[in-house]
Every structure is written in C-alpha cells, then in structure tokens.
Write a protein that holds these residues in place. Structure first.
Motif, PDB file in Angstrom:
ATOM      1  N   GLU A 324       0.837  -1.196   0.000  1.00 41.00           N
ATOM      2  CA  GLU A 324       0.000   0.000   0.000  1.00 41.00           C
ATOM      3  C   GLU A 324       0.876   1.253   0.000  1.00 41.00           C
ATOM      4  O   GLU A 324       2.054   1.215   0.353  1.00 41.00           O
ATOM      5  N   ASN A 325       0.287   2.372  -0.408  1.00 45.03           N
ATOM      6  CA  ASN A 325       0.916   3.694  -0.324  1.00 45.03           C
ATOM      7  C   ASN A 325       2.300   3.762  -0.969  1.00 45.03           C
ATOM      8  O   ASN A 325       3.216   4.420  -0.470  1.00 45.03           O
ATOM      9  N   HIS A 327       4.593   1.526  -1.268  1.00 46.53           N
ATOM     10  CA  HIS A 327       5.642   0.660  -0.721  1.00 46.53           C
ATOM     11  C   HIS A 327       5.759  -0.615  -1.549  1.00 46.53           C
ATOM     12  O   HIS A 327       4.766  -1.145  -2.060  1.00 46.53           O
ATOM     13  N   CYS A 335       7.768  -1.332  12.928  1.00 41.70           N
ATOM     14  CA  CYS A 335       6.445  -1.587  12.344  1.00 41.70           C
ATOM     15  C   CYS A 335       5.687  -2.517  13.284  1.00 41.70           C
ATOM     16  O   CYS A 335       6.286  -3.253  14.057  1.00 41.70           O
ATOM     17  N   LEU A 349       1.538  -1.485  10.053  1.00 36.25           N
ATOM     18  CA  LEU A 349       1.567  -0.054  10.303  1.00 36.25           C
ATOM     19  C   LEU A 349       3.000   0.367  10.630  1.00 36.25           C
ATOM     20  O   LEU A 349       3.585  -0.109  11.602  1.00 36.25           O
ATOM     21  N   ARG A 359       5.205   8.782  12.696  1.00 40.25           N
ATOM     22  CA  ARG A 359       4.848   8.118  11.447  1.00 40.25           C
ATOM     23  C   ARG A 359       3.726   7.120  11.721  1.00 40.25           C
ATOM     24  O   ARG A 359       3.830   6.271  12.603  1.00 40.25           O
ATOM     25  N   ARG A 360       2.666   7.201  10.956  1.00 39.31           N
ATOM     26  CA  ARG A 360       1.542   6.263  11.046  1.00 39.31           C
ATOM     27  C   ARG A 360       1.058   6.000   9.630  1.00 39.31           C
ATOM     28  O   ARG A 360       0.198   6.699   9.108  1.00 39.31           O
ATOM     29  N   GLU A 361       1.615   4.998   8.993  1.00 37.20           N
ATOM     30  CA  GLU A 361       1.294   4.746   7.591  1.00 37.20           C
ATOM     31  C   GLU A 361       1.143   3.246   7.349  1.00 37.20           C
ATOM     32  O   GLU A 361       1.965   2.444   7.800  1.00 37.20           O
TER      33      GLU A 361
END
Length: 427
Positions: A324-325, A327, A335, A349, A359-361
């Motif tokens: 996702e995003n 990556h 993580c 996450l 950081r929260r991705e």
C-alpha cells in the motif's frame, strides 16, 4: 529487523514445539491457562475483553517459563507489567526515532530470510517439506570495537522517543528493548500469518539466533560483559519463552572462560538451548534446519547475503503481502500489525518518529491466516491438515527420521548432534 528467514521449531519447554502452544495444550495446561487468567484478572492486570488486554499466546509464554504454575507465572507477569508501564514500552516503540532505532538494529542484529525444513529434517528428502515458520536472527559481535560501542552509547544519551522512563533502566538498554518489541509485534505476527507451514492455527512466539563471535578478542568480551549481562537479564525477565535455540559460531580458544560468565546469566532451560559449534560443524548443523541455498555463503551455504546487507524476503511473504501507499517492501524503522476493520486481513503499520513527526502509515496488508484453535479437552482435536502431516511423516525414510530428532525439545539437556563431541565448556 524487517527481514525474515524462518527456521523450524523445537518450541515448548518439555517435549518440543508445538506442545505447550495454542491448539496443543494438555488438560493440565489448559486448566493452568484458565487459572492464570482468573488470577491476573483478579489482580487487575488482565482484562478478558473482547478484545482481551493480552492474547493467549503471550500468557502462555509466562506459563511455560514458570512450569505451568499460575502463581509463579503471575509473579513474573506482574513484574513485567510494572516494568512496561514504568518505562512506557509501547509508547517507546511507537515513537522511537527511526534513525536511533536503526542504529540499535544495525549494531549487532540482523534477520535472515531463509526457508527451512521442519525440525531436524535434512535435504535427503526428495519431496519439498513446509517451513515450520520460526524466524532466525543473526548477531555479529566482531565489529563492536570500543569506538563503535562508545559512539552508540553517546547516541542514546539524547531524547529518542516520547516515552517516560523509570529513571533506573539505562537508555541504551531501553533502546535495545525496542528490538524485542519488534520481534513480538512485527516479526512473529508476520511469521504466524504465513500459511505454508504445519500448525497454521498456532501463532509463532519463538525465534532462533545465530551468534557469530568470530574475531572477538577477550578484551572486547570483557568490555561488553556488563552490558550483555544486564541486557540478557532484562530479556529473560520480560520476554520469556521467545527463544527456540541459539547457535554460537566462531568461538575463539578462550571462550571457555567467557562461557563461564555467560551461562550464569540464564536459567538451566535457556542454557540447554545454546549450542556452541566448531568451524567444521557449522554447515552440517545449520543444514539440519535450513536448505543450503538459504544459508549465507559466509557460513558455507549458497545465499549471497552478509551481515550488513539489507533484508531479503522469502517467496511466501512476497506472495501474501499486498503493498500500500507506494511501498514495495518493509521500510526502515519499527512496524507493527493491526487487524483490519473487517477482520479478514492484518495491516502493517509503520510507526516511529522522524524529525520529531510521528509516522503512522499502512505499508501492506496480508490475509488473516492464523486463527488460533481453542484447547477444550485433554486431547487436542486433530485437523485434516495435521492428519495429512502425520501420514506424510510416517512415509519418510529412516535416515530422515533419524535426522528429525537430532534436537529434542528445549526443556531437556540436549547434547550437540551425535557427530559433534561436547566442547570442554559444555560438559
């Protein structure tokens, strides 16, 4: 440690993994777990939920460590909760500076990404066997000269997370504990969701370590002695039963003296999980747990990987991960995993802080593959998959079956493999 190589397990305290783990509990062990839950709920340090404040696999680690005596497990569990609360360990992990975290990870520790045969099987088999799923870590000590250690310790004097501390635990040790959090909150959960292994209903709660002490001088050992002792004691006290076994390789001639210090830091069960291998025994022993293609070339295998390399992920992790995003792999830094809203997947996450910003991705998601079984009777129910595994095991030839039992469960005082004479300090 965002890379994974997974090795087979020996696991539980008495007769080997998965005995003593979820889905494989005896009537006595099931009752002990129920009594333990009732006790810690009464003491106000456990909430049954849903969701519960602590999952069953975590509680079982404390019970195994204390020989299934709920009162003894409570003493260790309560001390751990006090320590975690006093040092805000969860906040430490979630807000640790990513650069600081990576400095700790790169100091001594790496994770491999190897596939392995089930416990003790060797490559004499003609048919591929599933990986048992336990992650393997590599520790290399030889580059830790006085300058490297001094630079690291100076770097821990600055603020690197938003967690408050008890003022007694050195910051350099708290930073290393973030690596244990990574083991229990990232590496083991990811290993658990890989379904190309036996006992897919049993969460992975163990790890195997290769400790490379080649090119380490007696002076280096002495300089690291205090730090290693406290770090080992903290890990033993607050992360019990996360160790499957340790292989020590590259031991210098004077290691018998060092071993005399080290073995006093651990309980007898932990000491029984430690194997000291001579140079000519490293490859044969590792091959009882991993395919030669998955053993680093530096240890006689065929894998083009060295200690300072970035991680490489095995095919199963690549298969199940949906990135996702933007990556395409797991990023540097801490993580952790969380269940998706619909409960069918788990989300990786990325946490930590960079330049003061948290950081929260979401990095990726994987299917929820591990659904723990309940233990409600003396004899654990056998699934169709397990029946097939049992049937397959009976058809393996005698040579492979002999290799399968080179290492009994870690609760016994296990000698080295039959071909290896005991080292002087193992007697």
């Amino acid at each position: 440690m965002s890379d994974l190589r997974r090795v087979p397990s020996s696991g539980a305290v008495e007769v080997g993994y998965p005995t003593g783990h979820l889905g494989h509990l005896t009537e006595h062990e099931t009752q002990a777990l129920e009594d333990f839950k009732a006790l810690i709920e009464e003491k106000g340090i456990y909430k049954p939920g849903p969701p519960p404040s602590h999952d069953d696999q975590t509680l079982l680690r404390f019970l195994r460590a204390r020989r299934w005596v709920p009162q003894d497990a409570y003493v260790q569990f309560s001390e751990t909760q006090k320590f975690r609360n006093a040092n805000e360990i969860e906040k430490l992990y979630d807000t640790i500076d990513i650069t600081s975290y990576e400095a700790s990870r790169k100091l001594v520790q790496r994770t491999l990404d190897t596939r392995a045969l089930p416990d003790g099987e060797t490559s004499v088999l003609t048919e591929p066997l599933p990986c048992s799923g336990i992650p393997i870590y590599v520790f290399k000590i030889g580059h830790l000269d006085s300058k490297a250690v001094s630079d690291y310790e100076k770097s821990t004097e600055t603020t690197y997370s938003k967690a408050k501390t008890d003022g007694k635990t050195p910051p350099k040790l708290l930073r290393l504990l973030a690596l244990y959090e990574n083991l229990t909150r990232f590496v083991q959960p990811l290993s658990s969701e890989c379904v190309d292994r036996p006992n897919t209903h049993t969460p992975i709660t163990l790890s195997t370590n290769i400790v490379d002490i080649s090119n380490v001088s007696l002076r280096m050992f002495w300089n690291l002695k205090g730090h290693m002792q406290v770090a080992s004691q903290l890990a033993t006290a607050h992360y019990p039963e996360t160790l499957d076994r340790i292989f020590i390789i590259g031991a210098p001639y004077f290691f018998s003296t060092v071993w005399g210090w080290i073995k006093r830091w651990f309980d007898p069960v932990t000491v029984s999980k430690i194997f000291i291998l001579s140079d000519h025994d490293v490859l044969p022993v590792l091959m009882t747990f991993m395919e030669i293609e998955d053993i680093p070339k530096g240890y006689g295998g065929k894998l083009d990987w060295s200690f300072f390399d970035e991680p490489a992920y095995d095919d199963e992790i690549k298969r199940i991960a949906r990135w996702e995003n933007g990556h395409t792999t797991f990023p540097p830094g801490p993580c952790r995993w969380q269940l998706s809203e619909d409960g069918t997947r788990v989300e990786c996450l990325a946490v930590g802080s960079q330049d003061g910003q948290e950081r929260r991705e979401i990095v990726c998601t994987v299917p929820k593959g591990c659904v723990p079984k309940s233990d409600t009777s003396t004899e654990t129910a056998t699934t169709n998959d397990e029946k097939e595994e049992t049937s397959a095991a009976t058809s393996v030839d005698d040579e492979a079956e002999t290799a399968k039992h080179l290492y009994p469960g870690p609760g016994t005082q296990r000698p080295p493999p039959p071909s290896l004479p005991p080292m002087p300090w193992q007697v």
